[in-house]
Every structure is written in C-alpha cells, then in structure tokens.
Write a protein that holds these residues in place. Structure first.
Motif, PDB file in Angstrom:
ATOM      1  N   ASP A   1       1.041  -1.299  -0.040  1.00  0.00           N
ATOM      2  CA  ASP A   1      -0.048   0.114   0.044  1.00  0.00           C
ATOM      3  C   ASP A   1       1.066   1.320  -0.006  1.00  0.00           C
ATOM      4  O   ASP A   1       1.048   1.908   0.980  1.00  0.00           O
ATOM      5  CB  ASP A   1      -0.979   0.143   1.128  1.00  0.00           C
ATOM      6  N   VAL A   2       1.549   1.572  -1.145  1.00  0.00           N
ATOM      7  CA  VAL A   2       2.579   2.554  -1.074  1.00  0.00           C
ATOM      8  C   VAL A   2       1.886   3.842  -0.843  1.00  0.00           C
ATOM      9  O   VAL A   2       2.495   4.694  -0.297  1.00  0.00           O
ATOM     10  CB  VAL A   2       3.223   2.453  -2.616  1.00  0.00           C
ATOM     11  N   ALA A   3       0.890   4.224  -1.354  1.00  0.00           N
ATOM     12  CA  ALA A   3      -0.024   5.346  -1.330  1.00  0.00           C
ATOM     13  C   ALA A   3      -0.344   5.762   0.380  1.00  0.00           C
ATOM     14  O   ALA A   3      -0.253   6.572   0.727  1.00  0.00           O
ATOM     15  CB  ALA A   3      -1.308   5.398  -2.079  1.00  0.00           C
ATOM     16  N   GLY A   4      -0.963   4.568   0.838  1.00  0.00           N
ATOM     17  CA  GLY A   4      -1.077   4.630   2.260  1.00  0.00           C
ATOM     18  C   GLY A   4       0.008   5.111   3.191  1.00  0.00           C
ATOM     19  O   GLY A   4       0.008   5.611   4.053  1.00  0.00           O
ATOM     20  N   CYS A   5       1.075   4.440   2.830  1.00  0.00           N
ATOM     21  CA  CYS A   5       2.458   4.493   3.630  1.00  0.00           C
ATOM     22  C   CYS A   5       2.797   5.948   3.300  1.00  0.00           C
ATOM     23  O   CYS A   5       3.310   6.646   4.239  1.00  0.00           O
ATOM     24  CB  CYS A   5       3.689   3.731   3.111  1.00  0.00           C
ATOM     25  N   ALA A   6       2.359   6.613   2.029  1.00  0.00           N
ATOM     26  CA  ALA A   6       2.852   7.901   1.803  1.00  0.00           C
ATOM     27  C   ALA A   6       2.240   9.039   2.644  1.00  0.00           C
ATOM     28  O   ALA A   6       2.576  10.011   3.081  1.00  0.00           O
ATOM     29  CB  ALA A   6       2.885   8.169   0.186  1.00  0.00           C
ATOM     30  N   VAL A   7       0.816   8.634   2.803  1.00  0.00           N
ATOM     31  CA  VAL A   7      -0.163   9.667   3.699  1.00  0.00           C
ATOM     32  C   VAL A   7       0.467   9.545   5.015  1.00  0.00           C
ATOM     33  O   VAL A   7       0.442  10.562   5.770  1.00  0.00           O
ATOM     34  CB  VAL A   7      -1.725   8.981   3.289  1.00  0.00           C
ATOM     35  N   ALA A   8       0.916   8.389   5.578  1.00  0.00           N
ATOM     36  CA  ALA A   8       1.248   8.115   6.834  1.00  0.00           C
ATOM     37  C   ALA A   8       2.552   9.155   7.206  1.00  0.00           C
ATOM     38  O   ALA A   8       2.617   9.867   8.314  1.00  0.00           O
ATOM     39  CB  ALA A   8       1.725   6.866   7.371  1.00  0.00           C
ATOM     40  N   VAL A   9       3.315   9.105   6.108  1.00  0.00           N
ATOM     41  CA  VAL A   9       4.815   9.769   6.423  1.00  0.00           C
ATOM     42  C   VAL A   9       4.326  11.447   6.189  1.00  0.00           C
ATOM     43  O   VAL A   9       4.952  12.226   7.092  1.00  0.00           O
ATOM     44  CB  VAL A   9       5.552   9.379   5.068  1.00  0.00           C
ATOM     45  N   GLU A  10       3.518  11.637   5.210  1.00  0.00           N
ATOM     46  CA  GLU A  10       3.181  13.208   5.335  1.00  0.00           C
ATOM     47  C   GLU A  10       2.585  13.744   6.304  1.00  0.00           C
ATOM     48  O   GLU A  10       2.952  14.848   6.784  1.00  0.00           O
ATOM     49  CB  GLU A  10       1.961  13.272   4.190  1.00  0.00           C
TER      50      GLU A  10
END
Length: 360
Positions: A70-79
């Motif tokens: 879930d690359v997009a979900g990981c990106a949201v968490a990092v943001e």
C-alpha cells in the motif's frame, strides 16, 4: 546507511564545487521475506547522514507494521509525520518510496514501470551536463560527449563577464548545428532584467532550453523573463514539490518543468508531477542529483512510463563515479538511459560496496 563517494570530475556551478557526493541507502524488510532497496540522493543542503536520520527517526517508526504494497497509504502516513518542508526531507521519503515500490514489484514479479502504467517509450534520452571551466575545457568535454553518442549537452552558466557567451559560441562551433545545447544558470541572476541581459546574447547560438535563471520564489519575474526570451524556459529549483507545479502553471512561469524523483519524494510522486504538468499542457524532463545506480534505475522507470517527457533528461549519475552500489547499474549508451527489466527496480545491491562506502 549513509555513504560517501568521490566524483570522477567535480561539478562546478553557481552553488559551489562538488567533488564528492553523500548518499543514503534505505533497506526495508518484510515478514514475507522480500527486501526492498532505495537511495537517498541530494547534492546540496542536508545530505546523506542527516537524511538517513530522517528515515530512522521519523519515517521508519511511522510505516513499521504497515503493508508495504500500500505505497499510497504509507505515503499518507509519512506526510502526516514528517515535516516535508524541512530542506531535503523529500529525498529521505523518496528513498523509502523506492524501496516500497521495489518490494511491490518483486512481490508481483514485475518491473516498477508497469506499476506506473507501463511503457510510453523504450528508453530515456539523456543529456551530458558540463560544469564551469575555461572555454577550451568546456569544448573538450562537449566533443567527448558527442563522440560518446550524446545529442544534447548542458552548459552551466551564470558567470560575470563574457565567458559564458564565449563558451556557448565555442561549443556551438565545435559540435555543429545538429547537437542541442541547453544552459543552466542555477539561480545566478537577481532580476529578470539582469537575466535577460546575460541570456539574450546566448540565444544567438540556438539554445534548446534555458534553466532556472532566477530564485525559486521569483515566479512573477520568471514569467516576465519568459515573455522576453525566444528560448523555452525550464524551471528546476522552483519545482521541488508537487504543489509547486500548480503555482508555476498559475503564474505562467515556465514552458518546461524539471522533475526530480528525489526532490518530489519518490517515483510515484514524480509520476504525479508529470501528470499535473501534462494536464496543464506542459512537457517535462527528469532532473538529477547525480544518483548512483539504484536511484538512477528508479528514474529510468519513471522516464519510460510518463507520456510528456519532452526533452533529454540529466540522469547520467552512474557515469560520474568510479564505482557503484549495484552490480548491474542501468545502461547509459549512445545518449539513452535503458530501464532495467527485472522485478521491482531491477537492480541488485552490492553489499560489499555499500559497506566500503559507508560514512558516519
């Protein structure tokens, strides 16, 4: 893992003299036994060691336990966790996103470019950047590049006096009309008037692009300068975040965007920036922080997948160093970067080289 490696030839330009580069290598391990690899690459500001700490202290605790597919979900968490306004923090995130896409590609047994929509082209055309130097040295480098198959050279400009004009004129005479010349000022000028006075004489020699003559925030001045120049205006330092694309378009400040995989925060973020530019009717190219083979592979996957790659990109980093951290760096030959075809990013880490180059 922070690394440091000397360059074969220093890069000398407006921002200083770089004779070595500092990187970070990101390793993400999964409970499925798949390991993903990414690279942190920045030439200015906060470098490898500082950005590795961003990964260790901020990004890793945020994504630990999440599904790496879930690359997009990981990106949201990092943001939500990482202050991406911090200088260079996007490069830390980019290293992690590369590793996650590497994992996803390996899990699906497919190259990353297929995760980005598949091929729009077979290979990525590239240019050879040439640092500041005297006229004779600049001409010699340009000739060597053309003999190696490059059809575009990029000259660093922004010096006082007549040397830039002399260098561009001499290179044009040396390489002929069939080779493209673009120039990069790296924010050297402080007003549209000063930039025009310095750059307009260079246009007599048939430039392909003029890159970032003013400071990143001077978008209105850049728009005024763009209206006076005959050569398309390429923005680089003004386009380091995805949100910058909309502002550049709104101000009419560029003809072409220079999109970096590292500065945008990863391959998926760079793909989004190309798509945003395409929606506004702009073309783009891939910028480079003189990456090693790992991040160069990530750039290649983006480069073959985007529809609006309009000019030769600067992604020739592996040719700048005496050795690499991957056993099979992407092939750069006859003016083209070739995308690796294996699953994930398609390159194999050389752990011996990683250890040999570690610093800090």
């Amino acid at each position: 893992m922070p690394l440091r490696i000397p360059r074969l030839t220093p890069m000398v330009a407006t921002q200083g003299n770089i004779d070595s580069s500092e990187f970070g290598v990101v390793r993400v391990e999964t409970d499925a036994g798949i390991t993903g690899w990414g690279e942190i690459a920045m030439s200015w500001g906060r470098l490898g060691r500082a950005l590795c700490r961003d990964v260790e202290l901020s990004i890793a605790p945020t994504i630990l336990g999440l599904d790496p597919r879930d690359v997009a979900g990981c990106a949201v968490a990092v943001e939500q966790r990482l202050d991406l306004a911090t200088d260079g923090a996007h490069a830390a995130r980019a290293g992690v996103e590369m590793a996650l896409l590497d994992i996803l590609g390996k899990a699906l047994d497919t190259p990353v470019y297929r995760l980005l929509g598949g091929r729009a082209r077979e290979r990525v055309p590239v240019a050879w950047p040439i640092p500041w130097g005297d006229v004779e040295a600049t001409v010699a480098q340009a000739r060597t590049a053309v003999e190696a198959g490059f059809r575009t050279v990029k000259l660093k400009v922004g010096r006082p006096g007549s040397i830039d004009r002399e260098a561009v004129s001499a290179v044009r005479r040396a390489v002929g009309a069939e080779v493209s010349i673009k120039v990069d000022a790296n924010m050297a000028y402080r007003s549209a008037g000063a930039a025009y006075a310095a750059l307009a004489p260079l246009e007599e020699h048939g430039l392909q692009l003029i890159e970032q003559p003013l400071r990143p925030q001077d978008l209105d001045e850049l728009a005024r300068l763009r209206s006076r120049l005959a050569t398309p205006l390429l923005l680089d330092e003004s386009c380091w975040h995805l949100r910058d694309v909309g502002e550049i378009v709104r101000r009419g400040a560029a003809d072409v965007l220079n999109v970096y995989v590292t500065e945008m925060g990863g391959p998926l973020q760079a793909w989004k920036a190309f798509a945003a530019a395409e929606a506004a009717g702009l073309v783009a190219l891939l910028g480079s922080q003189c990456e090693l083979g790992l991040a160069t592979a990530a750039c290649a996957h983006v480069g073959v997948a985007v529809a609006n790659l309009g000019y030769e990109s600067d992604v020739v980093g592996p040719l700048r160093y005496p050795r690499d951290i991957v056993r099979n760096p992407p092939v750069i030959k006859d003016g083209y970067l070739h995308v690796p075809e294996g699953p994930g990013l398609g390159v194999e880490i050389d752990l011996g080289q990683v250890e040999a180059l570690r610093c800090g």
